[in-house]
Scaffold this active site. Structure first.
Site, short mmCIF file in Angstrom:
data_model
loop_
_atom_site.label_atom_id
_atom_site.label_comp_id
_atom_site.label_asym_id
_atom_site.label_seq_id
_atom_site.Cartn_x
_atom_site.Cartn_y
_atom_site.Cartn_z
N TYR A 62 82.27 64.21 42.72
CA TYR A 62 81.97 63.01 41.92
C TYR A 62 82.70 61.77 42.43
CZ TYR A 62 80.66 66.66 38.52
OH TYR A 62 80.13 67.76 37.89
N HIS A 120 82.83 74.15 43.28
CA HIS A 120 81.68 73.55 42.60
C HIS A 120 80.47 74.49 42.62
CE1 HIS A 120 80.47 69.54 40.99
NE2 HIS A 120 79.31 70.12 41.04
N1 LIG Z 1 79.63 72.56 38.05
C1 LIG Z 1 78.46 71.95 38.11
O1 LIG Z 1 77.64 72.24 39.00
C2 LIG Z 1 78.08 70.94 37.07
C3 LIG Z 1 76.75 70.50 37.00
C4 LIG Z 1 76.42 69.58 36.01
C5 LIG Z 1 77.39 69.10 35.13
N2 LIG Z 1 78.68 69.53 35.24
C6 LIG Z 1 79.74 69.03 34.32
O2 LIG Z 1 79.24 68.99 32.98
C7 LIG Z 1 79.29 67.66 32.47
C8 LIG Z 1 78.14 67.41 31.52
O3 LIG Z 1 76.89 67.77 32.07
P1 LIG Z 1 75.65 66.78 32.28
O4 LIG Z 1 76.12 65.45 32.55
O5 LIG Z 1 74.75 67.44 33.26
O6 LIG Z 1 74.85 66.84 30.90
P2 LIG Z 1 75.09 66.59 29.35
O7 LIG Z 1 76.52 66.44 29.00
O8 LIG Z 1 74.29 67.65 28.65
O9 LIG Z 1 74.31 65.20 29.08
C9 LIG Z 1 74.82 63.96 29.45
C10 LIG Z 1 73.86 62.88 28.94
O10 LIG Z 1 73.75 62.95 27.52
C11 LIG Z 1 74.01 61.65 26.95
N3 LIG Z 1 74.74 61.87 25.70
C12 LIG Z 1 75.97 62.39 25.52
N4 LIG Z 1 76.29 62.44 24.22
C13 LIG Z 1 75.23 61.92 23.54
C14 LIG Z 1 74.97 61.68 22.16
N5 LIG Z 1 75.85 62.00 21.21
N6 LIG Z 1 73.76 61.13 21.83
C15 LIG Z 1 72.85 60.82 22.79
N7 LIG Z 1 73.04 61.00 24.11
C16 LIG Z 1 74.24 61.55 24.49
C17 LIG Z 1 74.85 60.91 27.98
O11 LIG Z 1 74.61 59.52 27.92
P3 LIG Z 1 75.72 58.45 27.40
O12 LIG Z 1 76.72 58.29 28.52
O13 LIG Z 1 74.91 57.25 27.14
O14 LIG Z 1 76.35 59.02 26.16
C18 LIG Z 1 74.31 61.48 29.30
O15 LIG Z 1 73.17 60.76 29.71
C19 LIG Z 1 79.28 66.78 33.71
O16 LIG Z 1 79.80 65.50 33.47
C20 LIG Z 1 80.16 67.60 34.65
O17 LIG Z 1 81.52 67.40 34.34
C21 LIG Z 1 79.03 70.46 36.18
#
Ligand SMILES: NC(=O)c1ccc[n+]([C@@H]2O[C@H](COP(=O)([O-])OP(=O)(O)OC[C@H]3O[C@@H](n4cnc5c(N)ncnc54)[C@H](OP(=O)(O)O)[C@@H]3O)[C@@H](O)[C@H]2O)c1
Length: 289
Positions: A62, A120
């Site tokens: 990231y 990762h």
């Molecule tokens: N190891 C891996 O391969 C891997 C892959 C993917 C993700 N990850 C980790 O998991 C974390 C989260 O996963 P993700 O980003 O894929 O998906 P997520 O957390 O399911 O979704 C993030 C999205 O949801 C929105 N959101 C969050 N809270 C909300 C709420 N209360 N109401 C409405 N919208 C909301 C955010 O926008 P806003 O910013 O506008 O709130 C953002 O667009 C990542 O940041 C990363 O640290 C790891």
């Protein structure tokens, strides 16, 4: 393992997604767009920490950690009160730069050690060597706990055959559209703490419209995002949710004053359609992730 918080914030990176195909736009992005975006990112992450998030989920995929370090400093939260995770990027695995990348992260973050180091992705033919490199970093006291990400059962079984330290934490994609019950059960059986990434399925439209979640919103007087995050916690899974929006950050943390009934937990389990939003580690191109 008892020192890991029950919810985490995944700040991701500060990426500029605009198109930069001419000189004027490139100058704009360099001098105005990117600095503004970075300023917003630092403030948003600092805000999350001030609100009370303590688990920070990061990866060298990231960024280099410099902005994250600024955010932590700005928040005023003490280092010892945080649980900082980082991950080895696929690029570092492919280029044999696991140690180099990690040491750069430590330096940029001005840290003596991280709380959790994961890889990762289990890059084919490389992840066992990566694991050994990670074990050396633990031996040197630079890492408190070791973990994995995106591992199926067969990846873990290979690690168990060669490891000096077993993984303590594993993260993979889990949400109501992709509940992953058998994999969660396997991790737990092996004594590995489970973290859910993409825990609210990136606010997927299919969840927004779902009648069962609308019903539960009314019943518990909570948003469907809070209902889902609570479902993770009651499943014994740590949700790592990404949000740079202060209101969403507050909403997502406000899930510890209610409990879902067993029937309602089962109703959310039944939403599962095995719909993966991210990649399958057995079928993806690691070099572009
Ligand atoms: N190891 C891996 O391969 C891997 C892959 C993917 C993700 N990850 C980790 O998991 C974390 C989260 O996963 P993700 O980003 O894929 O998906 P997520 O957390 O399911 O979704 C993030 C999205 O949801 C929105 N959101 C969050 N809270 C909300 C709420 N209360 N109401 C409405 N919208 C909301 C955010 O926008 P806003 O910013 O506008 O709130 C953002 O667009 C990542 O940041 C990363 O640290 C790891």
């Amino acid at each position: 393992m008892t020192d890991i918080p029950s919810i985490g914030i995944g700040p991701g990176g500060a990426w500029y997604s605009g198109r930069v195909n001419n000189l004027l736009k490139r100058v704009y992005v360099h001098f105005i767009g990117a600095p503004l975006l970075e300023h917003k990112y630092v403030n948003a992450v600092a805000h999350a920490l001030k609100l009370g998030y303590r688990l920070v989920d990061y990866s060298s995929a990231y960024g280099d950690g410099k902005l994250l370090q600024k955010a932590i400093r700005k928040s005023g939260v003490k280092r010892e009160d945080l649980f900082i995770t980082t991950r080895v990027s696929n690029r570092a695995q492919i280029n044999s730069r696991v140690r180099e990348e990690f040491m750069r992260f430590l330096k940029n973050m001005q840290l003596d050690c991280v709380d959790l180091l994961q890889f990762h992705w289990p890059v084919t033919d490389l992840y066992l060597d990566t694991w050994r490199e990670m074990e050396k970093l633990k031996d040197e006291g630079l890492v408190r706990h070791l973990g994995v990400a995106n591992c199926h059962q067969h990846h873990l079984e290979e690690i168990f055959k060669v490891c000096k330290y077993r993984p303590e934490v594993g993260q993979f994609e889990i949400h109501p559209l992709f509940t992953q019950k058998p994999l969660i059960a396997y991790y737990k059986q092996q004594g590995i703490v489970v973290e859910a990434y993409t825990p609210i399925a990136r606010y997927d439209d299919r969840l927004v419209r779902l009648p069962v979640l609308k019903r539960l919103e009314k019943k518990y007087n909570k948003t469907f995002v809070q209902i889902i995050l609570r479902w993770h916690v009651q499943n014994g899974v740590i949700p790592l949710v990404r949000s740079l929006n202060p209101e969403h950050q507050k909403e997502n943390l406000n899930i510890f004053d209610f409990s879902l009934s067993q029937d309602d937990m089962a109703a959310i389990d039944a939403v599962n359609i095995n719909s993966r939003l991210r990649y399958d580690p057995d079928n993806c191109d690691f070099s572009i992730l």
